[in-house]
Design a protein around this motif. Structure first.
Motif, PDB file in Angstrom:
ATOM      1  N   GLN A   1      43.456  31.675  40.726  1.00 42.62           N
ATOM      2  CA  GLN A   1      44.092  32.088  41.978  1.00 42.62           C
ATOM      3  C   GLN A   1      44.945  33.336  41.784  1.00 42.62           C
ATOM      4  N   ARG A   2      45.665  33.412  40.639  1.00 39.46           N
ATOM      5  CA  ARG A   2      46.471  34.611  40.361  1.00 39.46           C
ATOM      6  C   ARG A   2      45.593  35.846  40.228  1.00 39.46           C
ATOM      7  N   LEU A   3      44.502  35.725  39.476  1.00 38.95           N
ATOM      8  CA  LEU A   3      43.589  36.853  39.289  1.00 38.95           C
ATOM      9  C   LEU A   3      43.004  37.287  40.626  1.00 38.95           C
ATOM     10  N   SER A   4      42.555  36.326  41.397  1.00 36.33           N
ATOM     11  CA  SER A   4      41.965  36.635  42.695  1.00 36.33           C
ATOM     12  C   SER A   4      42.982  37.323  43.600  1.00 36.33           C
ATOM     13  N   PHE A   5      44.196  36.792  43.638  1.00 34.45           N
ATOM     14  CA  PHE A   5      45.235  37.385  44.473  1.00 34.45           C
ATOM     15  C   PHE A   5      45.572  38.807  44.016  1.00 34.45           C
ATOM     16  N   GLU A   6      45.718  38.993  42.701  1.00 34.08           N
ATOM     17  CA  GLU A   6      46.052  40.320  42.172  1.00 34.08           C
ATOM     18  C   GLU A   6      44.950  41.330  42.475  1.00 34.08           C
ATOM     19  N   SER A   7      43.694  40.910  42.306  1.00 33.44           N
ATOM     20  CA  SER A   7      42.570  41.814  42.587  1.00 33.44           C
ATOM     21  C   SER A   7      42.530  42.177  44.064  1.00 33.44           C
ATOM     22  N   ARG A   8      42.659  41.171  44.920  1.00 36.75           N
ATOM     23  CA  ARG A   8      42.624  41.424  46.364  1.00 36.75           C
ATOM     24  C   ARG A   8      43.795  42.301  46.784  1.00 36.75           C
ATOM     25  N   SER A   9      44.981  42.023  46.249  1.00 38.28           N
ATOM     26  CA  SER A   9      46.168  42.803  46.618  1.00 38.28           C
ATOM     27  C   SER A   9      46.021  44.260  46.212  1.00 38.28           C
ATOM     28  N   LYS A  10      45.554  44.488  44.990  1.00 38.85           N
ATOM     29  CA  LYS A  10      45.396  45.862  44.505  1.00 38.85           C
ATOM     30  C   LYS A  10      44.417  46.641  45.366  1.00 38.85           C
ATOM     31  N   MET A  11      43.364  45.950  45.813  1.00 37.18           N
ATOM     32  CA  MET A  11      42.331  46.618  46.597  1.00 37.18           C
ATOM     33  C   MET A  11      42.578  46.494  48.101  1.00 37.18           C
ATOM     34  N   HIS A  12      43.685  45.840  48.480  1.00 34.59           N
ATOM     35  CA  HIS A  12      44.036  45.643  49.892  1.00 34.59           C
ATOM     36  C   HIS A  12      42.936  44.900  50.648  1.00 34.59           C
ATOM     37  N   LEU A  13      42.507  43.768  50.068  1.00 32.30           N
ATOM     38  CA  LEU A  13      41.431  42.980  50.642  1.00 32.30           C
ATOM     39  C   LEU A  13      41.875  41.537  50.833  1.00 32.30           C
ATOM     40  N   ASN A  14      41.191  40.838  51.742  1.00 30.58           N
ATOM     41  CA  ASN A  14      41.416  39.407  51.845  1.00 30.58           C
ATOM     42  C   ASN A  14      40.291  38.684  51.116  1.00 30.58           C
ATOM     43  N   GLU A  15      40.343  37.364  51.098  1.00 28.05           N
ATOM     44  CA  GLU A  15      39.364  36.589  50.334  1.00 28.05           C
ATOM     45  C   GLU A  15      37.938  36.791  50.843  1.00 28.05           C
ATOM     46  N   THR A  16      37.761  36.821  52.163  1.00 26.13           N
ATOM     47  CA  THR A  16      36.425  37.022  52.733  1.00 26.13           C
ATOM     48  C   THR A  16      35.902  38.411  52.381  1.00 26.13           C
ATOM     49  N   ASP A  17      36.770  39.409  52.392  1.00 20.54           N
ATOM     50  CA  ASP A  17      36.372  40.764  51.995  1.00 20.54           C
ATOM     51  C   ASP A  17      35.827  40.762  50.566  1.00 20.54           C
ATOM     52  N   MET A  18      36.530  40.068  49.653  1.00 21.36           N
ATOM     53  CA  MET A  18      36.098  40.025  48.259  1.00 21.36           C
ATOM     54  C   MET A  18      34.765  39.301  48.122  1.00 21.36           C
ATOM     55  N   LYS A  19      34.592  38.209  48.864  1.00 19.90           N
ATOM     56  CA  LYS A  19      33.309  37.496  48.827  1.00 19.90           C
ATOM     57  C   LYS A  19      32.188  38.408  49.313  1.00 19.90           C
ATOM     58  N   ALA A  20      32.478  39.182  50.342  1.00 19.61           N
ATOM     59  CA  ALA A  20      31.474  40.105  50.872  1.00 19.61           C
ATOM     60  C   ALA A  20      31.109  41.148  49.824  1.00 19.61           C
ATOM     61  N   LEU A  21      32.101  41.714  49.159  1.00 18.27           N
ATOM     62  CA  LEU A  21      31.826  42.732  48.148  1.00 18.27           C
ATOM     63  C   LEU A  21      31.012  42.160  46.988  1.00 18.27           C
ATOM     64  N   ARG A  22      31.346  40.954  46.550  1.00 18.10           N
ATOM     65  CA  ARG A  22      30.584  40.339  45.455  1.00 18.10           C
ATOM     66  C   ARG A  22      29.134  40.110  45.881  1.00 18.10           C
ATOM     67  N   TYR A  23      28.919  39.677  47.124  1.00 21.99           N
ATOM     68  CA  TYR A  23      27.569  39.452  47.630  1.00 21.99           C
ATOM     69  C   TYR A  23      26.799  40.774  47.697  1.00 21.99           C
ATOM     70  N   ILE A  24      27.449  41.809  48.174  1.00 23.83           N
ATOM     71  CA  ILE A  24      26.795  43.119  48.277  1.00 23.83           C
ATOM     72  C   ILE A  24      26.409  43.618  46.887  1.00 23.83           C
ATOM     73  N   ILE A  25      27.309  43.480  45.920  1.00 19.91           N
ATOM     74  CA  ILE A  25      27.010  43.916  44.550  1.00 19.91           C
ATOM     75  C   ILE A  25      25.825  43.129  43.990  1.00 19.91           C
ATOM     76  N   ALA A  26      25.841  41.807  44.142  1.00 15.84           N
ATOM     77  CA  ALA A  26      24.743  40.981  43.623  1.00 15.84           C
ATOM     78  C   ALA A  26      23.426  41.369  44.281  1.00 15.84           C
ATOM     79  N   SER A  27      23.461  41.604  45.590  1.00 17.65           N
ATOM     80  CA  SER A  27      22.240  41.998  46.300  1.00 17.65           C
ATOM     81  C   SER A  27      21.743  43.353  45.829  1.00 17.65           C
ATOM     82  N   MET A  28      22.655  44.311  45.677  1.00 24.05           N
ATOM     83  CA  MET A  28      22.264  45.630  45.195  1.00 24.05           C
ATOM     84  C   MET A  28      21.678  45.540  43.786  1.00 24.05           C
ATOM     85  N   ASN A  29      22.286  44.695  42.927  1.00 22.51           N
ATOM     86  CA  ASN A  29      21.771  44.519  41.564  1.00 22.51           C
ATOM     87  C   ASN A  29      20.368  43.922  41.581  1.00 22.51           C
ATOM     88  N   ALA A  30      20.093  43.078  42.583  1.00 19.59           N
ATOM     89  CA  ALA A  30      18.765  42.457  42.717  1.00 19.59           C
ATOM     90  C   ALA A  30      17.819  43.322  43.535  1.00 19.59           C
TER      91      ALA A  30
END
Length: 187
Positions: A55-84
């Motif tokens: 939770q700390r890592l997730s919060f720190e990453s989201r805070s640094k990038m000015h994102l919420n949890e759904t935003d981060m999930k979206a970015l991870r999905y986009i990256i995985a899709s692009m990689n595939a």
């Protein structure tokens, strides 16, 4: 014992049934030896420590990038899709995130305005657009979340096949204990 020492003892034992359920109303533990009970509490403490670190890592990453949890999930999905090498559409993203298309549009507007994604024409469907992550955001997500995943992979890799099977069964069974708490019954 001082109140500070008491507070530390209680804080460190929030998963110990001897503290949180001494009358065994929810958790029966009188059939365990002290050693077994200490081991069980040790596993529960390790789970709590891992969740808090995650939770700390997730919060720190989201805070640094000015994102919420759904935003981060979206970015991870986009990256995985692009990689595939799979084109990401707003519809696919909405389905993955379990949100409405209207909410997805707002999410993409916000991510695009902050420079995290770009929209491009779909290569085969003139009516659709695809979503791609910007190189800067891709680097940042890989630096934070990607490196964490790589470390976790190495921890799991170090286990034997039998240990992986036990951990997998344990975590699957643990996941199945999660339930939605029903509202109190009306009298």
């Amino acid at each position: 014992m001082s109140s500070r020492a008491d507070a530390r003892r209680i804080s460190g034992s929030m998963v110990d049934p001897r503290i949180i359920d001494p009358r065994q109303e929810l958790v029966r533990h009188d059939d365990l030896s002290e050693t077994e009970l200490t081991e069980v509490v040790g596993v529960l403490n390790a789970i709590r420590d891992w969740r808090e670190a995650e939770q700390r890592l997730s919060f720190e990453s989201r805070s640094k990038m000015h994102l919420n949890e759904t935003d981060m999930k979206a970015l991870r999905y986009i990256i995985a899709s692009m990689n595939a090498e799979v084109a990401v559409t707003a519809g696919a993203l909405a389905e993955h995130l379990h949100i409405s298309t209207a909410s997805t549009t707002k999410l993409l507007d916000r991510l695009e305005a902050s420079g995290h994604v770009v929209r491009r024409p779909h290569p085969t469907d003139r009516r659709a657009v695809t979503v791609q992550i910007t190189p800067e955001t891709h680097r940042e997500v890989r630096r934070t979340m990607g490196m964490q995943h790589a470390r976790r992979f190495e921890v799991v890799r170090a286990l034997t096949s039998a240990e992986r099977a036990v951990v997998t069964r344990f975590l699957t069974d643990l996941s199945e204990t999660t339930l939605v708490i029903a509202p109190p019954a009306e009298d």
